[in-house]
Write an enzyme that holds these catalytic residues in place. Structure first.
Site, PDB file in Angstrom:
ATOM      1  N   ASN A  21      55.991  54.154  48.424  1.00 15.48           N
ATOM      2  CA  ASN A  21      56.081  55.217  49.432  1.00 15.48           C
ATOM      3  C   ASN A  21      55.789  54.764  50.864  1.00 15.48           C
ATOM      4  O   ASN A  21      55.553  55.585  51.748  1.00 15.48           O
ATOM      5  CB  ASN A  21      55.154  56.376  49.043  1.00 15.48           C
ATOM      6  N   ASP A  27      51.452  50.790  44.264  1.00 10.91           N
ATOM      7  CA  ASP A  27      51.076  52.008  43.554  1.00 10.91           C
ATOM      8  C   ASP A  27      51.774  52.078  42.193  1.00 10.91           C
ATOM      9  O   ASP A  27      52.595  51.231  41.843  1.00 10.91           O
ATOM     10  CB  ASP A  27      51.416  53.244  44.406  1.00 10.91           C
ATOM     11  N   ASP A  96      41.908  47.439  32.576  1.00 12.50           N
ATOM     12  CA  ASP A  96      40.702  46.713  32.929  1.00 12.50           C
ATOM     13  C   ASP A  96      39.510  47.621  32.654  1.00 12.50           C
ATOM     14  O   ASP A  96      39.497  48.764  33.102  1.00 12.50           O
ATOM     15  CB  ASP A  96      40.742  46.346  34.417  1.00 12.50           C
ATOM     16  N   GLU A 251      36.382  39.016  29.589  1.00 15.96           N
ATOM     17  CA  GLU A 251      36.185  38.020  30.637  1.00 15.96           C
ATOM     18  C   GLU A 251      34.742  37.561  30.547  1.00 15.96           C
ATOM     19  O   GLU A 251      33.813  38.363  30.683  1.00 15.96           O
ATOM     20  CB  GLU A 251      36.451  38.614  32.021  1.00 15.96           C
ATOM     21  N   HIS A 323      43.730  37.183  39.520  1.00 18.96           N
ATOM     22  CA  HIS A 323      43.470  37.741  40.855  1.00 18.96           C
ATOM     23  C   HIS A 323      42.215  37.174  41.504  1.00 18.96           C
ATOM     24  O   HIS A 323      41.904  37.534  42.629  1.00 18.96           O
ATOM     25  CB  HIS A 323      43.353  39.260  40.740  1.00 18.96           C
TER      26      HIS A 323
HETATM   27  O1  TEU Z   1      35.112  38.589  37.994  1.00 17.49           O
HETATM   28  C1  TEU Z   1      33.903  38.019  37.576  1.00 17.49           C
HETATM   29  C2  TEU Z   1      33.602  36.726  38.191  1.00 17.49           C
HETATM   30  O2  TEU Z   1      32.947  35.917  37.602  1.00 17.49           O
HETATM   31  C3  TEU Z   1      34.149  36.524  39.540  1.00 17.49           C
HETATM   32  O3  TEU Z   1      33.533  37.404  40.390  1.00 17.49           O
HETATM   33  C4  TEU Z   1      33.970  35.153  40.019  1.00 17.49           C
HETATM   34  O4  TEU Z   1      32.619  34.835  40.131  1.00 17.49           O
HETATM   35  C5  TEU Z   1      34.617  35.089  41.348  1.00 17.49           C
HETATM   36  O5  TEU Z   1      35.794  35.838  41.339  1.00 17.49           O
HETATM   37  C6  TEU Z   1      34.959  33.686  41.675  1.00 17.49           C
HETATM   38  O6  TEU Z   1      35.669  33.722  42.863  1.00 17.49           O
HETATM   39  C7  TEU Z   1      35.370  39.890  37.659  1.00 17.49           C
HETATM   40  C8  TEU Z   1      36.639  40.349  38.329  1.00 17.49           C
HETATM   41  O7  TEU Z   1      37.711  39.574  37.848  1.00 17.49           O
HETATM   42  C9  TEU Z   1      36.468  40.255  39.806  1.00 17.49           C
HETATM   43  O8  TEU Z   1      37.651  40.552  40.496  1.00 17.49           O
HETATM   44  C10 TEU Z   1      35.360  41.203  40.200  1.00 17.49           C
HETATM   45  O9  TEU Z   1      35.083  41.048  41.563  1.00 17.49           O
HETATM   46  C11 TEU Z   1      34.082  40.940  39.413  1.00 17.49           C
HETATM   47  O10 TEU Z   1      34.318  40.774  38.025  1.00 17.49           O
HETATM   48  C12 TEU Z   1      33.154  42.113  39.537  1.00 17.49           C
HETATM   49  O11 TEU Z   1      33.660  43.217  38.843  1.00 17.49           O
HETATM   50 CA    CA Z   2      51.955  53.177  48.193  1.00 21.85          CA
END
Ligand code: TEU
Ligand code: CA
Length: 545
Positions: A21, A27, A96, A251, A323
C-alpha cells in the site's frame, strides 16, 4: 508424521518483504501478492518473522499483543487470507514464537511494574538491587547490564535483550498457561508450527547467581540451557505440541550438540530441531562484532560435528542466513564471483542432512547493506553496539565493524525488479534499498537462465525428486581442507557426492571414487573438467558399490 524432514523453509522478514500500500513498510497483503513466486521457487514451508502487535523496539521481537497483528502489517483477516493462500498452494506456515520476553508495553508488564503486590508482578523477574547496583552481573545480548531499575517498586527487572524486552518469569505457572493459550490460538487457526525465539534462555537458575568468566559465554546452566528447560518444554509438548500436526525449531543461543540432542532426540521430541550458531563463527570470534578472516575449516568442522551427532537420532536445521546475520556472499567467499559463489553455498549447506532454511533474498544473492553513516541503520542491536564501541574506538573503526556485523545487512528491502525502490514499495522504504537492485533483482533473475534464482529452482526440484537428499547418511571427505568441501550421502543402495570449491581459483582434487561411474546431477558451470573452477559446485549420483 515427521513432515518437517521434507520441509524446505523460506524465511520472510515481513517488514522488508513486499509493501502492498505504498507506506514503505512490508505487509501481509504484500506477502499474499508473492505467494505464487514462493510456490514457483519450490519451497513448501514459510517461517514468518513476527507480525504481532509491537512497538518495534526490536522490530517485532518485542510483542505487545500476542493474539493480534500489527496494524501496519494488516489485520487478522488478512492473516487468515494469507494462511489460506499458502495452504491452497501446499505451503505450510510456521510463526515466530517470542516468549522469553515481551515488550515493555505489554499489558502484563504495564501492570507488573506498578507494585510488588500487583497480580502480574510475578509474571516478570524483579529483584532488589545490591548496594545500589544491579542484582547480579548478567549482561544483555545487546550490550550493557541485563537489569533496569524500576522506581515504583524500588527493584530491578531482568532483560536479556533490550531494556524494552523484559524477561518473563517461567517459574510462574500462570505464565506457562498464558503461553499455551497463545500457542493454541494460532494452531487452532491452522498455523503449522513455530520457530521458537531464544528458547534455551527460558529457565534461569534459582537464586540468579552471577556468572563467573566471560560475560554470556559463562552463562551455561545459569540462564543458557538452565535447569528447568526440559521440564518447561515437556509441559508444552504434553499440553500443546503433541495435540497438533506441527513442528518446532528452537533458536538456541550458544548451544552444544549434546544439549541439542537432549531436546530433539526422536522419542523425546521436546523440539523437532534447533538452530545452533557454531558455524556462524567461521569469520569471527564468538560474535560477529569480533571479526576474523573466513576459514573454510571453521565453517565445515562445526557443521560436520552436528551432522554426525544428530543424523541418526535427531534432526538438523540447515542455514547460512537469517534476519540476524549478514549476507552469506559477503562472508564466505570472494564477492567478485557472487553468482557462482551463491550457487555453491546453496549446494554446500542445503545438501547436508536436515531441513533447509532459505532467507528472503538469498535466492537472488542479495548482498550486505551499502550504508556509510550510522543514521542509515535502524536495528537496536546495531545502534546499542555502536554506542558501546564509540566509547573506546574512533568513528571510522566503529563504522567498519557496523558495516560487517549489522543485522540491517540482511534486512534491506527485498529486490523485486528495476522499478523505483526495487519494486518493494512505491513510497519511502522504512530502511534504505540497496542501490544494486538494478543488477540484483527477482524479475531479471527469472528471465536469466543462469541466474542464482533459476539455479535454486533447479536444485530444489532435484532435491524433491531424490529422497537421498532427505534421508541419506552423511560422511565427510577431506575435513581438514580449507579449499574444498566434499561429502557424500548414502541411502537405499545409492551414493550422492557433493563437491564444492571454496576458492576463487581453479582447484585440483582427487575425488576418491571413479566419477565416470556416476551421473552428474547438478553443476553450477556449463563446463565439466577434471579440475574444479572457482566456486564450482557439483553433485553426482551413483551406486553405493
Ligand atoms: O535472536 C537471539 C540472538 O541470539 C540474537 O539476538 C543475537 O545475539 C544477535 O542477533 C546477534 O547479532 C533472536 C532474534 O532472532 C532476534 O532478532 C531478536 O532480536 C532476539 O532473539 C530477541 O528476541
Ligand atoms: Ca505497507
Amino acid at each position: 508424521m515427521r513432515w518437517y524432514k521434507d520441509a524446505i523453509v523460506y524465511q520472510i522478514y515481513p517488514r522488508s518483504f513486499n509493501d502492498s500500500n505504498g507506506d514503505g513498510i512490508g505487509d501481509i497483503r504484500g506477502i499474499i501478492e508473492k505467494l505464487d513466486y514462493l510456490k514457483d521457487l519450490g519451497i513448501n514451508t514459510v517461517w514468518l518473522s513476527p507480525i504481532y502487535d509491537s512497538p518495534l523496539d526490536d522490530m517485532g521481537y518485542d510483542i505487545r499483543n500476542y493474539c493480534d497483528v500489527l496494524k501496519e502489517y494488516g489485520t487478522l483477516e488478512d492473516f487468515k487470507e494469507m494462511l489460506d493462500g499458502m495452504h491452497r498452494r501446499g505451503i505450510k506456515l510456521i510463526m515466530d514464537l517470542v516468549v522469553n520476553h515481551t515488550s515493555d508495553e505489554h499489558p502484563w508488564f504495564l501492570e507488573a511494574k506498578k507494585s510488588v503486590d500487583n497480580p502480574y508482578h510475578d509474571y516478570y523477574i524483579f529483584r532488589k538491587g545490591k548496594k545500589g547496583k544491579a542484582p547480579n552481573n548478567w549482561r544483555s545480548f545487546f550490550g550493557g547490564s541485563a537489569w533496569e531499575y524500576n522506581e515504583a517498586t524500588d527493584e530491578y527487572y531482568l532483560h536479556l535483550f533490550s531494556k524494552r524486552q523484559p524477561d518473563l518469569n517461567w517459574e510462574n505457572p500462570k505464565v506457562r498457561e498464558e503461553v499455551k493459550k497463545i500457542l493454541k490460538f494460532w494452531l487452532d487457526m491452522g498455523v503449522d508450527g513455530f520457530r521458537c525465539d531464544v528458547i534455551n534462555l527460558l529457565s534461569k537458575k534459582e537464586g540468579l547467581p552471577s556468572t563467573k568468566g566471560l560475560p554470556i559465554l559463562s552463562a551455561k546452566g545459569i540462564y543458557i540451557d538452565g535447569p528447568k528447560m526440559h521440564e518447561y518444554l515437556q509441559e508444552l509438548k504434553r499440553d500443546v505440541f503433541s495435540k497438533y500436526d506441527m513442528f518446532t525449531v528452537g533458536e538456541c543461543v550458544l548451544i552444544d550438540h549434546e544439549t541439542a540432542l537432549s531436546y530433539v532426540r526422536e522419542g523425546v521430541d521436546e523440539l523437532n530441531m534447533v538452530f545452533h550458531f557454531e558455524h556462524m563463527n567461521a569469520d569471527c570470534f564468538f560474535s560477529k562484532w569480533l571479526p576474523r578472516k573466513f576459514k573454510l575449516r571453521r565453517l565445515k568442522a562445526p557443521l560436520s560435528k552436528w551432522q554426525y551427532a544428530l543424523q541418526d537420532e535427531g534432526w538438523n536445521s540447515l542455514f547460512l542466513e537469517n534476519h540476524d546475520q549478514p549476507r552469506s556472499v559477503n562472508r564466505f567467499g570472494n564477492l567478485e564471483y557472487r553468482v557462482q559463489l551463491a550457487k555453491m553455498l546453496a549446494v554446500f549447506i542445503f545438501s547436508q542432512k536436515g531441513t533447509p532454511y532459505i532467507y528472503q533474498g538469498q535466492e537472488i544473492g542479495m548482498t550486505n547493506a551499502h550504508y556509510t553513516s550510522i543514521d542509515q541503520y535502524k536495528d537496536v542491536e546495531t545502534l546499542n553496539m555502536y554506542k558501546t564501541l564509540r566509547k573506546f574506538m574512533s568513528e571510522k573503526r566503529a563504522m567498519k565493524l557496523v558495516k560487517i556485523a549489522s543485522r540491517d545487512n540482511s534486512r534491506t528491502p527485498m529486490q523485486w525488479n528495476k522499478a523505483k525502490n526495487a519494486g518493494f514499495s512505491t513510497g519511502e522504504p522504512w530502511l534504505e534499498v540497496n542501490p544494486n537492485y538494478v543488477e540484483i533483482n527477482v524479475e531479471d533473475s527469472l528471465k536469466d537462465e543462469d541466474s542464482i534464482l533459476n539455479f535454486y529452482k533447479k536444485y530444489l526440484a532435484l532435491r524433491k525428486n531424490h529422497p537421498i537428499f532427505v534421508h541419506g547418511d552423511y560422511r565427510e571427505h577431506y575435513p581438514k581442507s580449507n579449499k574444498i568441501a566434499y561429502y557424500e550421502r548414502n541411502f537405499d543402495g545409492k551414493k550422492l557426492l557433493v563437491i564444492c570449491n571454496f576458492t576463487d581459483k581453479e582447484l585440483k582434487f582427487n575425488p576418491i571414487y571413479d566419477l565416470s561411474k556416476f551421473q552428474l546431477l547438478l553443476n553450477n558451470y556449463s563446463e565439466d573438467k577434471d579440475i574444479l573452477l572457482p566456486y564450482q559446485a557439483k553433485i553426482y549420483l551413483g551406486e553405493k558399490a
